[in-house]
Design a protein around this motif. Structure first.
Motif, PDB file in Angstrom:
ATOM      1  N   LEU A 324      16.880 -17.370  -9.121  1.00  0.00           N
ATOM      2  CA  LEU A 324      16.049 -17.525 -10.322  1.00  0.00           C
ATOM      3  C   LEU A 324      16.728 -16.785 -11.468  1.00  0.00           C
ATOM      4  CD1 LEU A 324      12.595 -16.824  -8.648  1.00  0.00           C
ATOM      5  CD2 LEU A 324      13.421 -19.052  -9.430  1.00  0.00           C
ATOM      6  N   VAL A 325      17.004 -17.498 -12.537  1.00  0.00           N
ATOM      7  CA  VAL A 325      17.627 -16.898 -13.708  1.00  0.00           C
ATOM      8  C   VAL A 325      16.559 -16.724 -14.782  1.00  0.00           C
ATOM      9  CG1 VAL A 325      19.444 -17.087 -15.431  1.00  0.00           C
ATOM     10  CG2 VAL A 325      19.779 -18.085 -13.149  1.00  0.00           C
ATOM     11  N   PHE A 326      16.318 -15.477 -15.168  1.00  0.00           N
ATOM     12  CA  PHE A 326      15.403 -15.163 -16.263  1.00  0.00           C
ATOM     13  C   PHE A 326      16.255 -14.858 -17.493  1.00  0.00           C
ATOM     14  CE2 PHE A 326      12.700 -14.685 -12.699  1.00  0.00           C
ATOM     15  CZ  PHE A 326      11.374 -14.701 -13.121  1.00  0.00           C
ATOM     16  N   ALA A 327      16.044 -15.619 -18.558  1.00  0.00           N
ATOM     17  CA  ALA A 327      16.791 -15.409 -19.808  1.00  0.00           C
ATOM     18  C   ALA A 327      15.835 -14.918 -20.880  1.00  0.00           C
ATOM     19  CB  ALA A 327      17.466 -16.702 -20.249  1.00  0.00           C
ATOM     20  N   SER A 328      16.202 -13.829 -21.547  1.00  0.00           N
ATOM     21  CA  SER A 328      15.343 -13.285 -22.595  1.00  0.00           C
ATOM     22  C   SER A 328      16.217 -12.577 -23.625  1.00  0.00           C
ATOM     23  CB  SER A 328      14.300 -12.330 -21.983  1.00  0.00           C
ATOM     24  OG  SER A 328      13.324 -11.980 -22.942  1.00  0.00           O
ATOM     25  N   GLU A 329      15.590 -11.751 -24.473  1.00  0.00           N
ATOM     26  CA  GLU A 329      16.342 -11.085 -25.534  1.00  0.00           C
ATOM     27  C   GLU A 329      15.975  -9.613 -25.592  1.00  0.00           C
ATOM     28  OE1 GLU A 329      13.454 -13.308 -28.741  1.00  0.00           O
ATOM     29  OE2 GLU A 329      15.037 -14.304 -27.605  1.00  0.00           O
ATOM     30  N   THR A 330      16.970  -8.783 -25.867  1.00  0.00           N
ATOM     31  CA  THR A 330      16.796  -7.341 -25.805  1.00  0.00           C
ATOM     32  C   THR A 330      16.564  -6.738 -27.194  1.00  0.00           C
ATOM     33  OG1 THR A 330      19.132  -6.801 -26.113  1.00  0.00           O
ATOM     34  CG2 THR A 330      18.409  -7.339 -23.866  1.00  0.00           C
ATOM     35  N   ARG A 331      16.138  -5.495 -27.180  1.00  0.00           N
ATOM     36  CA  ARG A 331      15.936  -4.771 -28.439  1.00  0.00           C
ATOM     37  C   ARG A 331      17.258  -4.564 -29.184  1.00  0.00           C
ATOM     38  NH1 ARG A 331      10.822  -2.104 -28.703  1.00  0.00           N
ATOM     39  NH2 ARG A 331       9.650  -2.285 -26.743  1.00  0.00           N
ATOM     40  N   SER A 332      18.364  -4.600 -28.450  1.00  0.00           N
ATOM     41  CA  SER A 332      19.675  -4.482 -29.089  1.00  0.00           C
ATOM     42  C   SER A 332      20.192  -5.826 -29.578  1.00  0.00           C
ATOM     43  CB  SER A 332      20.683  -3.855 -28.118  1.00  0.00           C
ATOM     44  OG  SER A 332      20.806  -4.642 -26.950  1.00  0.00           O
ATOM     45  N   LYS A 333      19.320  -6.868 -29.531  1.00  0.00           N
ATOM     46  CA  LYS A 333      19.594  -8.196 -30.086  1.00  0.00           C
ATOM     47  C   LYS A 333      20.669  -8.952 -29.313  1.00  0.00           C
ATOM     48  CE  LYS A 333      16.485  -7.602 -33.185  1.00  0.00           C
ATOM     49  NZ  LYS A 333      15.179  -8.304 -33.052  1.00  0.00           N
ATOM     50  N   GLN A 334      20.678  -8.773 -27.995  1.00  0.00           N
ATOM     51  CA  GLN A 334      21.513  -9.569 -27.120  1.00  0.00           C
ATOM     52  C   GLN A 334      20.640 -10.499 -26.282  1.00  0.00           C
ATOM     53  OE1 GLN A 334      23.599  -6.121 -25.244  1.00  0.00           O
ATOM     54  NE2 GLN A 334      25.446  -7.291 -25.699  1.00  0.00           N
ATOM     55  N   ALA A 346      14.145 -10.085  -5.084  1.00  0.00           N
ATOM     56  CA  ALA A 346      14.994  -8.925  -5.373  1.00  0.00           C
ATOM     57  C   ALA A 346      15.946  -9.225  -6.518  1.00  0.00           C
ATOM     58  CB  ALA A 346      15.785  -8.532  -4.125  1.00  0.00           C
ATOM     59  N   LEU A 347      16.193  -8.223  -7.350  1.00  0.00           N
ATOM     60  CA  LEU A 347      17.143  -8.356  -8.449  1.00  0.00           C
ATOM     61  C   LEU A 347      18.560  -8.356  -7.894  1.00  0.00           C
ATOM     62  CD1 LEU A 347      17.673  -8.405 -11.534  1.00  0.00           C
ATOM     63  CD2 LEU A 347      17.737  -5.900 -11.448  1.00  0.00           C
ATOM     64  N   LEU A 348      19.339  -9.386  -8.237  1.00  0.00           N
ATOM     65  CA  LEU A 348      20.707  -9.520  -7.745  1.00  0.00           C
ATOM     66  C   LEU A 348      21.736  -9.014  -8.737  1.00  0.00           C
ATOM     67  CD1 LEU A 348      20.453 -13.130  -6.255  1.00  0.00           C
ATOM     68  CD2 LEU A 348      20.307 -10.958  -5.022  1.00  0.00           C
ATOM     69  N   GLY A 349      21.450  -9.131 -10.027  1.00  0.00           N
ATOM     70  CA  GLY A 349      22.404  -8.711 -11.030  1.00  0.00           C
ATOM     71  C   GLY A 349      21.944  -9.091 -12.421  1.00  0.00           C
ATOM     72  N   SER A 350      22.750  -8.756 -13.400  1.00  0.00           N
ATOM     73  CA  SER A 350      22.399  -9.046 -14.791  1.00  0.00           C
ATOM     74  C   SER A 350      23.665  -9.308 -15.596  1.00  0.00           C
ATOM     75  CB  SER A 350      21.610  -7.889 -15.405  1.00  0.00           C
ATOM     76  OG  SER A 350      22.383  -6.693 -15.388  1.00  0.00           O
ATOM     77  N   HIS A 351      23.478  -9.924 -16.753  1.00  0.00           N
ATOM     78  CA  HIS A 351      24.592 -10.234 -17.636  1.00  0.00           C
ATOM     79  C   HIS A 351      24.044 -10.325 -19.057  1.00  0.00           C
ATOM     80  CE1 HIS A 351      28.566 -11.625 -18.703  1.00  0.00           C
ATOM     81  NE2 HIS A 351      28.085 -12.713 -19.266  1.00  0.00           N
ATOM     82  N   TYR A 352      24.846  -9.867 -20.037  1.00  0.00           N
ATOM     83  CA  TYR A 352      24.383  -9.833 -21.422  1.00  0.00           C
ATOM     84  C   TYR A 352      25.357 -10.601 -22.311  1.00  0.00           C
ATOM     85  CZ  TYR A 352      21.203  -6.333 -19.667  1.00  0.00           C
ATOM     86  OH  TYR A 352      20.229  -5.697 -18.941  1.00  0.00           O
ATOM     87  N   LEU A 353      24.798 -11.343 -23.249  1.00  0.00           N
ATOM     88  CA  LEU A 353      25.582 -12.214 -24.125  1.00  0.00           C
ATOM     89  C   LEU A 353      25.349 -11.838 -25.574  1.00  0.00           C
ATOM     90  CD1 LEU A 353      24.662 -15.604 -22.402  1.00  0.00           C
ATOM     91  CD2 LEU A 353      26.825 -14.371 -22.165  1.00  0.00           C
ATOM     92  N   GLY A 354      26.420 -11.902 -26.361  1.00  0.00           N
ATOM     93  CA  GLY A 354      26.298 -11.711 -27.800  1.00  0.00           C
ATOM     94  C   GLY A 354      26.696 -10.319 -28.244  1.00  0.00           C
ATOM     95  N   PHE A 355      27.214 -10.250 -29.451  1.00  0.00           N
ATOM     96  CA  PHE A 355      27.561  -8.976 -30.076  1.00  0.00           C
ATOM     97  C   PHE A 355      27.676  -9.201 -31.574  1.00  0.00           C
ATOM     98  CE2 PHE A 355      31.437 -11.194 -29.002  1.00  0.00           C
ATOM     99  CZ  PHE A 355      32.207 -11.098 -30.135  1.00  0.00           C
ATOM    100  N   SER A 356      27.711  -8.159 -32.330  1.00  0.00           N
ATOM    101  CA  SER A 356      27.900  -8.195 -33.781  1.00  0.00           C
ATOM    102  C   SER A 356      26.672  -8.746 -34.508  1.00  0.00           C
ATOM    103  CB  SER A 356      29.150  -8.991 -34.156  1.00  0.00           C
ATOM    104  OG  SER A 356      29.316  -9.025 -35.545  1.00  0.00           O
ATOM    105  N   ASN A 357      26.328 -10.031 -34.275  1.00  0.00           N
ATOM    106  CA  ASN A 357      25.149 -10.623 -34.889  1.00  0.00           C
ATOM    107  C   ASN A 357      23.952 -10.532 -33.941  1.00  0.00           C
ATOM    108  OD1 ASN A 357      26.416 -11.885 -37.364  1.00  0.00           O
ATOM    109  ND2 ASN A 357      27.644 -12.847 -35.756  1.00  0.00           N
ATOM    110  N   PRO A 358      22.710 -10.588 -34.456  1.00  0.00           N
ATOM    111  CA  PRO A 358      21.533 -10.650 -33.581  1.00  0.00           C
ATOM    112  C   PRO A 358      21.449 -12.014 -32.882  1.00  0.00           C
ATOM    113  CG  PRO A 358      20.951  -9.889 -35.793  1.00  0.00           C
ATOM    114  CD  PRO A 358      22.340 -10.433 -35.869  1.00  0.00           C
ATOM    115  N   PHE A 359      21.012 -12.005 -31.629  1.00  0.00           N
ATOM    116  CA  PHE A 359      20.913 -13.234 -30.848  1.00  0.00           C
ATOM    117  C   PHE A 359      19.525 -13.354 -30.226  1.00  0.00           C
ATOM    118  CE2 PHE A 359      25.401 -12.512 -31.133  1.00  0.00           C
ATOM    119  CZ  PHE A 359      25.970 -13.775 -31.148  1.00  0.00           C
ATOM    120  N   GLU A 360      19.046 -14.599 -30.114  1.00  0.00           N
ATOM    121  CA  GLU A 360      17.787 -14.912 -29.442  1.00  0.00           C
ATOM    122  C   GLU A 360      18.005 -16.107 -28.522  1.00  0.00           C
ATOM    123  OE1 GLU A 360      14.856 -13.584 -33.161  1.00  0.00           O
ATOM    124  OE2 GLU A 360      15.060 -15.693 -32.596  1.00  0.00           O
TER     125      GLU A 360
END
Length: 403
Positions: A324-334, A346-360
């Motif tokens: 199950l992949v849950f996609a959302s947005e963080t306070r750091s705008k990633q 159980a949580l298997l892992g995580s990955h974060y996308l985006g930098f410089s500009n805010p992302f949603e």
């Protein structure tokens, strides 16, 4: 019969910006497996906010988005086609008469479909789109449905949630690809202007955006995530009665489910919000024949997410594991991708996308080559929304879920 309407074809000189670093060697095959692109517009003040994405038969991608209209309370419609490497191919903007596009972007009969409405009459229309954007047609629904809020493909029909502002009803309907409504049932939202106000504000963009959704338990009840009996609730129904089979009540308009994905029988993957807090529930039982409350399902809290975060859930297989992949947005705008084992939660892992500009985040889909495509909004200079796409290869995903 579908009726044609005038389309404006923008052969936009779209500037495609790469987020990924240059490598010594690259091939078209490698570019198809992994890319990160942002699509700019030569109209500097234009606001384009993606809603959903779907893969096309040629390996490319079709993006449904909304665009800000300077002389309207509603948003217009923007469509973009890119190739398998994420390179821009074409874009279409529909006539400003047609507004309020809603996802999902659904595939049936070799075409893509979505719902929108007429700006003046607020009547719901079904839009049919060829994947190359060369053939687009609109069909006004004959059932008089207004204010479309969400839709999904269920078998050979679309399950549409709309709002009847005259009778103050959340309406759930089955619609064929030819625009014929085969079943429809309304559910009372309650009386009083204060109940309707947040719904109308959602449509005109003047208030909170609600995670309206429709779906069906495999082989079982239909459901919608919307307003019922004064509260933003998850409502189960067989479409045969104005009384729901069951309801998971929210907290007026301050709490409820932000995403729901049925797995089997009464097992769901879900996310909920409550007065700004966010909770992920990768393995939860939601009884479709009972009255419960969303606060009865605590879930995993995630302080890193923005308040009342948008959440998208995808069920897919990664490295042989049903995930199950849950996609959302963080306070750091990633954009955050959280991977859970479907069987155990159980949580298997995580990955974060985006930098410089805010992302949603807007949408996440599995691709034909067992990768993931994430569609989102990037804000240039922190304030000009544009479409962005991230393609992740299966090898990289496998590293995220191995323990």
């Amino acid at each position: 019969m579908y009726r044609r309407f005038l389309l404006t074809l923008w052969l936009l000189p779209v500037l495609v910006m790469f987020f990924t670093s240059c490598v010594e060697e690259t091939t078209p095959e490698l570019e198809e497996e992994k890319f990160a692109r942002l699509y700019d517009d030569n109209r500097f003040n234009e606001s384009i906010i993606p809603i959903d994405v779907a893969q096309t038969t040629d390996g490319g991608y079709l993006v449904l988005a909304k665009r800000r209209l300077p002389e309207s309370h509603f948003t217009g419609i923007y469509l973009m086609k890119v190739n398998s490497r994420g390179e821009f191919e074409a874009a279409q903007e529909l006539d400003v008469q047609y507004v309020n596009p809603v996802g999902e972007l659904m595939v049936a009969d070799g075409n893509h479909y979505f719902f929108c409405m007429d700006e003046l009459t607020v009547q719901t229309h079904l839009v049919r789109v060829s994947e190359n954007l060369e053939d687009i047609a609109v069909n006004p629904l004959q059932a008089g449905l207004t204010y479309p809020a969400a839709a999904s493909l269920q078998g050979n029909e679309f399950l549409l949630l709309s709002y009847d502002h005259m009778e103050k009803l959340s309406v759930l309907s089955l619609v064929r690809p030819d625009g014929v409504v085969t079943a429809s049932q309304g559910y009372d939202i309650g009386v009083g202007d204060e109940v309707e106000e947040p719904i109308i504000n959602h449509f005109i963009g003047g208030g909170k955006k609600f995670p309206f959704q429709t779906g069906r338990i495999p082989g079982g009840a239909y459901f919608f995530n919307g307003f019922y009996n004064y509260t933003f609730s998850l409502v189960f129904t067989d479409l045969n009665s104005e009384e729901p089979m069951g309801v998971v009540q929210g907290q007026h308009d301050d709490g409820g489910f932000s995403a729901v994905l049925p797995i089997v029988s009464t097992k769901f993957a879900a996310a909920r919000f409550n007065f700004g807090d966010n909770f992920l529930l990768p393995n939860v039982v939601l009884p479709p024949n009972a009255i419960t409350s969303s606060v009865d399902y605590p879930g995993n809290t995630l302080p890193e997410l923005v308040p009342n975060a948008t959440v998208k859930i995808l069920r897919t297989t990664i490295d042989g594991t049903q995930t199950l992949v849950f996609a959302s947005e963080t306070r750091s705008k990633q954009i955050a991708l959280l991977f859970y084992d479907e069987a155990t939660g159980a949580l298997l892992g995580s990955h974060y996308l985006g930098f410089s500009n805010p992302f949603e985040v807007a949408s996440v889909i599995a691709t034909e080559d067992d990768g993931l495509l994430v569609c989102g909004t990037a804000y240039l200079a922190g304030r000009f929304p544009r479409i962005c796409l991230f393609k992740l290869p299966k090898e990289e995903l496998a590293e995220k879920v191995r323990r």
